[in-house]
Design a protein around this motif. Structure first.
Motif, PDB file in Angstrom:
ATOM      1  N   GLU A 112       0.828  -1.204   0.000  1.00 42.24           N
ATOM      2  CA  GLU A 112       0.000   0.000   0.000  1.00 42.24           C
ATOM      3  C   GLU A 112       0.863   1.255   0.000  1.00 42.24           C
ATOM      4  O   GLU A 112       1.974   1.253   0.521  1.00 42.24           O
ATOM      5  CB  GLU A 112      -0.897   0.027   1.239  1.00 42.24           C
ATOM      6  N   MET A 113       0.324   2.328  -0.576  1.00 44.42           N
ATOM      7  CA  MET A 113       0.957   3.643  -0.562  1.00 44.42           C
ATOM      8  C   MET A 113      -0.070   4.683  -0.139  1.00 44.42           C
ATOM      9  O   MET A 113      -1.272   4.498  -0.354  1.00 44.42           O
ATOM     10  CB  MET A 113       1.504   3.994  -1.943  1.00 44.42           C
ATOM     11  N   LEU A 114       0.411   5.773   0.452  1.00 45.89           N
ATOM     12  CA  LEU A 114      -0.447   6.885   0.836  1.00 45.89           C
ATOM     13  C   LEU A 114       0.038   8.171   0.179  1.00 45.89           C
ATOM     14  O   LEU A 114       1.203   8.284  -0.191  1.00 45.89           O
ATOM     15  CB  LEU A 114      -0.449   7.059   2.358  1.00 45.89           C
ATOM     16  N   LEU A 115      -0.856   9.135   0.073  1.00 43.17           N
ATOM     17  CA  LEU A 115      -0.524  10.458  -0.450  1.00 43.17           C
ATOM     18  C   LEU A 115      -0.955  11.533   0.537  1.00 43.17           C
ATOM     19  O   LEU A 115      -1.902  11.323   1.308  1.00 43.17           O
ATOM     20  CB  LEU A 115      -1.262  10.708  -1.776  1.00 43.17           C
ATOM     21  N   PRO A 116      -0.283  12.703   0.516  1.00 47.34           N
ATOM     22  CA  PRO A 116      -0.741  13.821   1.349  1.00 47.34           C
ATOM     23  C   PRO A 116      -2.137  14.264   0.923  1.00 47.34           C
ATOM     24  O   PRO A 116      -2.531  14.150  -0.237  1.00 47.34           O
ATOM     25  CB  PRO A 116       0.293  14.916   1.053  1.00 47.34           C
ATOM     26  N   SER A 117      -2.888  14.794   1.865  1.00 46.64           N
ATOM     27  CA  SER A 117      -4.269  15.181   1.594  1.00 46.64           C
ATOM     28  C   SER A 117      -4.390  16.321   0.600  1.00 46.64           C
ATOM     29  O   SER A 117      -5.439  16.504  -0.027  1.00 46.64           O
ATOM     30  CB  SER A 117      -4.960  15.575   2.904  1.00 46.64           C
ATOM     31  N   ASN A 118      -3.316  17.110   0.431  1.00 44.80           N
ATOM     32  CA  ASN A 118      -3.399  18.259  -0.468  1.00 44.80           C
ATOM     33  C   ASN A 118      -3.458  17.867  -1.942  1.00 44.80           C
ATOM     34  O   ASN A 118      -3.555  18.733  -2.816  1.00 44.80           O
ATOM     35  CB  ASN A 118      -2.221  19.216  -0.233  1.00 44.80           C
ATOM     36  N   TYR A 119      -3.417  16.573  -2.245  1.00 41.65           N
ATOM     37  CA  TYR A 119      -3.591  16.139  -3.631  1.00 41.65           C
ATOM     38  C   TYR A 119      -5.069  16.060  -4.008  1.00 41.65           C
ATOM     39  O   TYR A 119      -5.389  15.715  -5.140  1.00 41.65           O
ATOM     40  CB  TYR A 119      -2.906  14.788  -3.855  1.00 41.65           C
ATOM     41  N   GLY A 120      -5.934  16.383  -3.088  1.00 39.36           N
ATOM     42  CA  GLY A 120      -7.370  16.399  -3.360  1.00 39.36           C
ATOM     43  C   GLY A 120      -8.026  15.119  -2.905  1.00 39.36           C
ATOM     44  O   GLY A 120      -7.490  14.033  -3.128  1.00 39.36           O
ATOM     45  N   PRO A 121      -9.195  15.232  -2.250  1.00 40.16           N
ATOM     46  CA  PRO A 121      -9.825  14.054  -1.653  1.00 40.16           C
ATOM     47  C   PRO A 121     -10.181  12.965  -2.660  1.00 40.16           C
ATOM     48  O   PRO A 121     -10.037  11.779  -2.368  1.00 40.16           O
ATOM     49  CB  PRO A 121     -11.065  14.622  -0.972  1.00 40.16           C
ATOM     50  N   ASP A 122     -10.654  13.346  -3.849  1.00 43.71           N
ATOM     51  CA  ASP A 122     -11.048  12.333  -4.830  1.00 43.71           C
ATOM     52  C   ASP A 122      -9.841  11.545  -5.327  1.00 43.71           C
ATOM     53  O   ASP A 122      -9.871  10.312  -5.385  1.00 43.71           O
ATOM     54  CB  ASP A 122     -11.769  12.983  -6.013  1.00 43.71           C
ATOM     55  N   TYR A 123      -8.780  12.270  -5.705  1.00 46.47           N
ATOM     56  CA  TYR A 123      -7.587  11.587  -6.213  1.00 46.47           C
ATOM     57  C   TYR A 123      -6.953  10.726  -5.122  1.00 46.47           C
ATOM     58  O   TYR A 123      -6.585   9.568  -5.366  1.00 46.47           O
ATOM     59  CB  TYR A 123      -6.566  12.595  -6.742  1.00 46.47           C
TER      60      TYR A 123
END
Length: 220
Positions: A147-158
């Motif tokens: 699994e990978m995660l992204l910072p929230s500033n990439y937009g909730p949908d993406y």
């Protein structure tokens, strides 16, 4: 705790010191493969987190995985083909040669974070992951998707679609889903090197402990 995971840490862990040539990955694989023997090969295809950026490779979580497998009585030889800055497309380009060279029984796919940071279309990310798993299975290997995660500033949908991609691909391809490596240290600044980005050698065992429950069944 994961909500506090900073953009700086994620971007740095995955992007810093990218190596643009496949030859560098082959050299890394050769350097990290224990000598000889007929033990089943575990191939690790990852980015800087698995490449042990900034610390001795012998102290990275992948090297610790080799030791733990031996300590638990599992006959396995771990080959680390991870490269800092790697993407799923880069891994896909390198994987056929790695499969032919090492003939692994297990392939650990710790890729995708850099794709997200570049806002790669979700469909392409999932397709690349699917191909990585498919090539591994065609070569007779069991595959595991990290699994990978992204910072929230990439937009909730993406972010939501990105996060879901790994589980969806693993389920569709009947691959093992492995939890995010940095989950146990994300909120602990002392767990990172002076750059504030990469995990220290002292916490690599915690990274291994996070993924071990998902990986051990692959050795049985």
């Amino acid at each position: 705790m994961l909500k506090r995971f900073s953009t700086q840490v994620l971007i740095g862990c995955l992007l810093l010191c990218a190596v643009p040539f496949a030859a560098a990955a082959d050299a890394a694989a050769a350097a990290n493969a224990p000598a000889g023997g007929d033990a089943p090969v575990w191939l690790v295809l990852g980015d800087s987190i698995s490449a042990a950026y900034g610390i001795p490779q012998s102290r990275g979580w992948v090297a610790l995985l080799q030791q733990r497998l031996r300590d638990r009585g599992y006959n396995a030889r771990v080959v680390n083909a991870s490269v800092s800055g790697e993407t799923t497309a880069g891994g896909l380009a390198r994987l056929p040669a790695l499969l032919a060279r090492h003939r692994p029984k297990v392939v650990l796919i710790e890729l995708g974070g850099n794709d997200g940071l570049r806002a790669l279309p979700i469909a392409r990310l999932r397709d690349n992951l699917t191909q990585l798993v498919g090539l591994s299975r065609q070569a007779g290997a069991r595959a595991a998707v990290f699994e990978m995660l992204l910072p929230s500033n990439y937009g909730p949908d993406y972010v939501a679609q990105f996060t879901a991609s790994f589980g969806l691909v693993a389920k569709a391809q009947r691959a093992t889903l492995v939890p995010f490596l940095l989950a146990p240290i994300a909120a602990d600044p002392s767990a990172f090197q002076d750059d504030g980005i990469h995990p220290t050698a002292a916490v690599q065992d915690r990274l291994l402990d996070t993924v071990w429950p998902a990986l051990e069944p692959l050795a049985r």
